[in-house]
Design a protein around this motif. Structure first.
Motif: not given
Length: 381
Positions: A134-136, A201-204, A212-214, A254-255
């Motif tokens: 996730p996020g990478h 980022y696609r990340i928790f 979630a998308i930040a 989570a971020a």
């Protein structure tokens, strides 16, 4: 007749000998590692069609990573499919069930090494490889070129590698160069791309679903958009994210936002189709980039909706632009208009009890500007 049989036998023996020689060719060895900034140290390489390949992947990072080789043109499809695994992701090593995936190495923790042995595809082309943790996946990728002549596009215009690596002369390599590569060398920057907003980022994230998308915006603004339910969750001002805990593979991490939340959607659901009191069924369809800003595409009760979120030029809030081109019914937008911390300005429609009412024609394109009073009166820029 005897001569014909002889010729056929000779041709058969020649072909068999050629195939035997091919099968005895030594495997091409490719060694991949991880360098700072969520990047593979070797960002591209070439092999001949049908060649034997032995690929060793070592996780030299302090975060977890996997490794997937996909069919041409399918990297983003695979990355998005991995994100949709949500809570099933860890058990599946974030490797979705997809015919677009040719080969894969599961999640490796720091200092682990695993290998892949395979025959290169017979069809020439650009075969992406990617980490789908996730996020990478949107920034950690490279490409295996399959062709007979060993040629690759000019590095500065190669569309199959991360933009920051197009200036990384160290990676302009063919098979021979790879054998002499110094793996301790790093690309010019510690981050995989210049941190110039907007980017995402696609990340928790806290207070959002696993999809979630930040998004980092100019003016030191950022927001969290939840692809699982297709809505803006909250927005903040300050820095962007501290991703250390999640990228190091900590369970349930989570971020963390860097800054102060100035807006939070407290409604049950903002958009309604036809009935202002009925929550629609949302289905996420993806996004496209418009001048690097993501425009989200989803459906509500089967009706296409497009949502683009921009920063106010004064940095005091957000501009939410919607397009519902095929609206057949009235569209309603629920907002906390009695919230003393924010004001709402709209380009079309009329307010009725904290809900914006729009005709189908008005809903084809409209905007809602959210201004934060705390930001207006804050002394910080």
């Amino acid at each position: 007749m005897f001569l014909t049989k002889k010729m056929v036998l000779l041709l058969f023996l020649l072909q068999a000998g050629h195939l035997l020689a091919q099968s005895n060719d030594p495997a091409i060895k490719v060694a991949l590692k991880v360098i700072p900034g969520l990047q593979f140290d070797v960002v591209r390489f070439t092999v001949k069609p049908g060649a034997a390949v032995k690929l060793d992947f070592t996780n030299t990072d302090d975060m977890s990573h996997n490794f997937l080789i996909t069919k041409p043109g399918t990297r983003l499809d695979v990355v998005n499919a991995a994100m949709q695994l949500e809570e099933k992701g860890p058990a599946m090593n974030y490797i979705p069930k997809s015919s677009n995936i040719l080969w894969a190495i599961p999640i490796l923790t720091p200092d682990q090494t695993k290998s892949l042995s395979f025959k290169a595809p017979l069809q020439p082309g650009a075969y992406p490889y990617v980490c789908t943790f996730p996020g990478h996946g949107f920034i950690m990728y490279g490409v295996m070129y399959v062709n007979a002549d060993g040629k690759m596009p000019d590095l500065k215009s190669d569309p199959n590698i991360p933009p920051s690596r197009q200036e990384d002369k160290q990676m302009a390599m063919g098979k021979t160069d790879m054998q002499h590569m110094h793996h301790n060398e790093k690309p010019a920057a510690d981050h995989p791309y210049a941190l110039i907003s907007p980017y995402l980022y696609r990340i928790f994230m806290d207070d959002a679903g696993p999809a979630a998308i930040a998004v980092s915006l100019p003016q030191n603004l950022s927001y969290c958009w939840d692809a699982g339910v297709c809505r803006l969750r909250y927005a903040w001002k300050g820095g962007f994210l501290d991703n250390a805990a999640i990228w190091k593979g900590h369970a349930d991490a989570a971020a963390k936002i860097i800054g102060t939340v100035f807006y939070r959607d407290k409604t049950t659901y903002p958009l309604r189709i036809g009935n202002p009191d009925e929550i629609p069924v949302a289905e996420y369809k993806g996004y496209r980039l418009i001048d690097r800003y993501p425009e989200f595409h989803y459906t509500l009760n089967g009706i296409d909706v497009y949502e683009l979120i921009l920063p106010k030029q004064d940095g005091k809030g957000l501009i939410c632009k919607f397009r519902i081109p095929n609206a057949k019914q009235e569209i309603w937008f629920a907002a906390g208009t009695n919230d003393e911390a924010a004001t709402y300005e709209v380009s079309a429609g009329s307010w009725e009890r904290e809900k914006l009412r729009l005709s189908p024609a008005q809903a084809r394109e409209f905007s809602i500007t959210i201004t934060s009073y705390p930001l207006i009166y804050s002394r910080k820029k």
